[in-house]
Design a protein around this motif. Structure first.
Motif, PDB file in Angstrom:
ATOM      1  N   ASN A 257      39.199  15.161  33.754  1.00 42.96           N
ATOM      2  CA  ASN A 257      38.961  16.560  33.358  1.00 42.96           C
ATOM      3  C   ASN A 257      37.908  16.724  32.264  1.00 42.96           C
ATOM      4  OD1 ASN A 257      40.747  15.337  31.594  1.00 42.96           O
ATOM      5  ND2 ASN A 257      41.877  17.205  31.154  1.00 42.96           N
TER       6      ASN A 257
ATOM      7  N   VAL B 298      35.116  17.487  34.787  1.00 40.72           N
ATOM      8  CA  VAL B 298      35.352  18.439  35.869  1.00 40.72           C
ATOM      9  C   VAL B 298      34.384  19.615  35.736  1.00 40.72           C
ATOM     10  CG1 VAL B 298      37.067  19.880  34.638  1.00 40.72           C
ATOM     11  CG2 VAL B 298      37.279  19.554  37.118  1.00 40.72           C
ATOM     12  N   PRO B 299      33.917  20.296  36.770  1.00 39.72           N
ATOM     13  CA  PRO B 299      34.132  19.963  38.174  1.00 39.72           C
ATOM     14  C   PRO B 299      33.053  19.032  38.721  1.00 39.72           C
ATOM     15  CG  PRO B 299      32.977  22.040  38.019  1.00 39.72           C
ATOM     16  CD  PRO B 299      33.149  21.530  36.594  1.00 39.72           C
TER      17      PRO B 299
ATOM     18  N   THR C 193      29.974  20.767  41.733  1.00 33.76           N
ATOM     19  CA  THR C 193      28.657  21.364  41.496  1.00 33.76           C
ATOM     20  C   THR C 193      27.628  20.321  41.072  1.00 33.76           C
ATOM     21  OG1 THR C 193      29.404  21.831  39.243  1.00 33.76           O
ATOM     22  CG2 THR C 193      29.596  23.616  40.838  1.00 33.76           C
TER      23      THR C 193
ATOM     24  N   PRO D 185      32.274  28.173  51.924  1.00 29.86           N
ATOM     25  CA  PRO D 185      32.528  27.871  50.507  1.00 29.86           C
ATOM     26  C   PRO D 185      33.485  28.904  49.921  1.00 29.86           C
ATOM     27  CG  PRO D 185      30.155  28.030  50.972  1.00 29.86           C
ATOM     28  CD  PRO D 185      30.866  28.559  52.174  1.00 29.86           C
TER      29      PRO D 185
ATOM     30  N   PRO E 182      34.708  28.989  46.284  1.00 26.24           N
ATOM     31  CA  PRO E 182      34.872  28.498  44.903  1.00 26.24           C
ATOM     32  C   PRO E 182      35.818  29.337  44.052  1.00 26.24           C
ATOM     33  CG  PRO E 182      32.705  29.496  45.202  1.00 26.24           C
ATOM     34  CD  PRO E 182      33.314  29.378  46.567  1.00 26.24           C
ATOM     35  N   LEU E 183      35.939  30.634  44.349  1.00 23.43           N
ATOM     36  CA  LEU E 183      36.808  31.462  43.500  1.00 23.43           C
ATOM     37  C   LEU E 183      38.271  31.044  43.599  1.00 23.43           C
ATOM     38  CD1 LEU E 183      35.250  34.982  43.981  1.00 23.43           C
ATOM     39  CD2 LEU E 183      35.464  33.724  41.840  1.00 23.43           C
TER      40      LEU E 183
ATOM     41  N   ALA F 103      39.086  28.738  40.751  1.00 16.22           N
ATOM     42  CA  ALA F 103      39.297  29.440  39.476  1.00 16.22           C
ATOM     43  C   ALA F 103      40.626  30.192  39.476  1.00 16.22           C
ATOM     44  CB  ALA F 103      38.129  30.407  39.227  1.00 16.22           C
ATOM     45  N   LEU F 104      40.973  30.810  40.589  1.00 16.67           N
ATOM     46  CA  LEU F 104      42.247  31.538  40.672  1.00 16.67           C
ATOM     47  C   LEU F 104      43.434  30.586  40.534  1.00 16.67           C
ATOM     48  CD1 LEU F 104      41.372  34.026  43.553  1.00 16.67           C
ATOM     49  CD2 LEU F 104      42.069  34.697  41.255  1.00 16.67           C
TER      50      LEU F 104
ATOM     51  N   GLU G  55      43.798  29.618  36.954  1.00 18.41           N
ATOM     52  CA  GLU G  55      44.268  30.758  36.163  1.00 18.41           C
ATOM     53  C   GLU G  55      45.726  31.087  36.484  1.00 18.41           C
ATOM     54  OE1 GLU G  55      43.243  32.173  33.625  1.00 18.41           O
ATOM     55  OE2 GLU G  55      42.821  34.316  33.749  1.00 18.41           O
TER      56      GLU G  55
ATOM     57  N   TRP H 298      46.697  32.702  39.204  1.00 18.97           N
ATOM     58  CA  TRP H 298      46.766  33.928  40.001  1.00 18.97           C
ATOM     59  C   TRP H 298      46.829  33.540  41.482  1.00 18.97           C
ATOM     60  CZ3 TRP H 298      42.953  38.256  37.960  1.00 18.97           C
ATOM     61  CH2 TRP H 298      43.190  38.456  36.594  1.00 18.97           C
TER      62      TRP H 298
ATOM     63  N   VAL I 192      44.483  40.337  43.861  1.00 19.85           N
ATOM     64  CA  VAL I 192      43.195  39.660  43.669  1.00 19.85           C
ATOM     65  C   VAL I 192      43.054  38.455  44.595  1.00 19.85           C
ATOM     66  CG1 VAL I 192      41.715  38.442  42.026  1.00 19.85           C
ATOM     67  CG2 VAL I 192      42.860  40.557  41.333  1.00 19.85           C
TER      68      VAL I 192
ATOM     69  N   LEU J 123      42.638  39.632  48.289  1.00 14.34           N
ATOM     70  CA  LEU J 123      41.306  40.137  48.646  1.00 14.34           C
ATOM     71  C   LEU J 123      40.279  39.011  48.725  1.00 14.34           C
ATOM     72  CD1 LEU J 123      41.132  43.385  46.476  1.00 14.34           C
ATOM     73  CD2 LEU J 123      41.054  43.263  48.986  1.00 14.34           C
ATOM     74  N   VAL J 124      40.407  38.041  47.823  1.00 17.55           N
ATOM     75  CA  VAL J 124      39.456  36.925  47.827  1.00 17.55           C
ATOM     76  C   VAL J 124      39.647  36.082  49.090  1.00 17.55           C
ATOM     77  CG1 VAL J 124      38.796  34.786  46.644  1.00 17.55           C
ATOM     78  CG2 VAL J 124      39.237  36.865  45.311  1.00 17.55           C
TER      79      VAL J 124
END
Lengths: 287, 287
Positions: free
Chosen positions: B42, B45-46, B49, B148, B150-151, B154-155, B158, B160, B165, B168-169
């Motif tokens: 970590n 990370v990441p 990319t 792809p 990627p979100l 992150a979710l 987090e 979530w 949210v 929808l993603v």
């Protein structure tokens, strides 16, 4: 500082990745004569989730790279580095070093009046308490309410800056700045006097944040953009040290530590202008 | 492979961060006797990319750390490393090395039948074409449609994983696997025969993805979880090499390269079990 600093020398600006280009954008608007060397350390992005020791080590290698390129000052366009490493960088480098937190905190303390200051940032920036300390140094009255908003970083890099998803994410984060809902006829109580964009990615959501503040009942709550405040701060210290470039120039060199091609594509959104050339550099002792 | 490999030795599993713990979870369910040493890099990370050269350098330092701890095999629980570095690791290490892409691709080629395989992953995994190559190696018929996402990383970090949210993603990403909307009365045409969770973070959204596939008109489209398929693959190769631990044990050691405390808090969600101890290690030549 030494007298080798020349007004014609470029400014050095660095960040962990591409977010700092919103600071470059604000500096170019305020100071169109200045040449800028930008370094995005995207091989090691993000800094916001790393320990202070690691961030300090990375910040020093970035700063030395810029110093070796003859910059007249260093602008740390990264909230994480600004929150933990500015004093160390000033001690290690023979150059003026400016960060993004104090300018934002200063403007926020004024904008917020008697009310607490709301700050949105990465988890690392909020947990560091850097805005709390910086606001306290400006005003004995102002408290800070911090809200980590890491998804906005991912949304900015994905290019989802308008539409339902960012609107819902912004709304959920902003709701931390409002009190309990007392029903439709009564707007919710705002707990803050301003909202600081405490991460360089967040200017991409400025309009959305302003709209959602209004929708949440936060009429009259100003949004403070740390990037714009930093540019004002840089102009003031160049002026005070007689280091402003008297000649029209405005060149921008962009350096990255990984993947120059994909960086250029996304980075243009942050700069608000096309990026024509990006060069890759290897940092010494890149830890 | 050398005869120093003992059935009682632990399995080594590594990832760029905490996502690989979904693979550990699946391995523990399939192979409860096995001890596991997990390394989450970590501090860097990441990986998704970063350039292939950088990923290979990082993967080698992680693998050597695990080899030095006497593991009997290495499971690369990271799609990015599996897509660019497996052959190099096999050449450099005197140990069996298993990745997460081939097991997922094999199951997907079967599940998809005559239809293309849909893959969700990080931008790096999709751009690498690793699933396209791995599916082609399993079946001459199956194309791959990569998306792809990627979100979702992150979710997941987090926390979530339910609500508007992520829904929808997920819906926006999945819509890449469907044709033009022909109106309410006609479900949209599915372009894929299955959807592969091609990132270790994505099992946290499995139920949501299954629901949204149904809502989009994708009845009967199975979701293939690479973590589960990898565990099946690991069991098969331990069996074939007579390396399964005959004794009940099931210890888990978790190592990280930065911030053990905050890692443990979030990591439990990925493991689906409490994590009691996390130790920090410094990797040699951590580049």
């Amino acid at each position: 500082m030494t007298d080798r600093l020349r007004p014609e020398a470029p400014l050095g600006v660095f960040d962990s990745g591409l977010g700092g280009l919103t600071v470059v954008r604000a500096i170019r608007e305020a100071l169109p004569n200045e040449d800028i060397v930008y370094l995005g350390d995207n091989a090691r992005v993000p800094y916001g989730t790393r320990s202070p020791d690691t961030v300090m080590k990375y910040a020093l290698t970035c700063s030395r790279e810029l110093a070796d390129r003859g910059v007249k000052a260093i602008v740390v366009a990264c909230n994480t580095v600004s929150s933990v490493a500015l004093e160390m960088l000033r001690a290690e480098l023979d150059l003026p070093v400016s960060g993004v937190i104090v300018p934002g905190a200063r403007a926020a303390a004024i904008a917020s009046g008697e009310a607490p200051v709301g700050v949105m940032g990465t988890a690392g920036t909020i947990a560091s308490g850097a805005y709390t300390r910086a606001v306290a140094a400006q005003s004995s009255r102002s408290e800070v309410i911090g809200q980590p908003a890491p998804l906005l970083v991912a949304l900015a890099e994905e290019g989802w800056t308008t539409g339902d998803v960012p609107r819902l994410v912004v709304r959920r984060y902003l709701s931390a700045f409002f009190g309990p809902d007392r029903g439709v006829a009564f707007p919710r109580d705002a707990k803050v006097g301003c909202v600081v964009l405490g991460c360089t990615h967040f200017p991409l959501f400025r309009e959305l944040i302003e709209q959602e503040l209004l929708d949440l009942g936060g009429r009259g709550i100003p949004v403070v953009d740390s990037a714009v405040q930093t540019a004002i701060d840089v102009e003031a210290f160049l002026e005070a040290r007689r280091l402003k470039n008297p000649h029209p120039s405005g060149k921008l060199d962009v350096l990255v530590t990984d993947m120059p091609k994909s960086f250029a594509e996304v980075a243009s959104r942050f700069l608000g202008d096309a990026i024509t050339s990006v060069h890759q550099v290897d940092l010494k002792s890149s830890g």
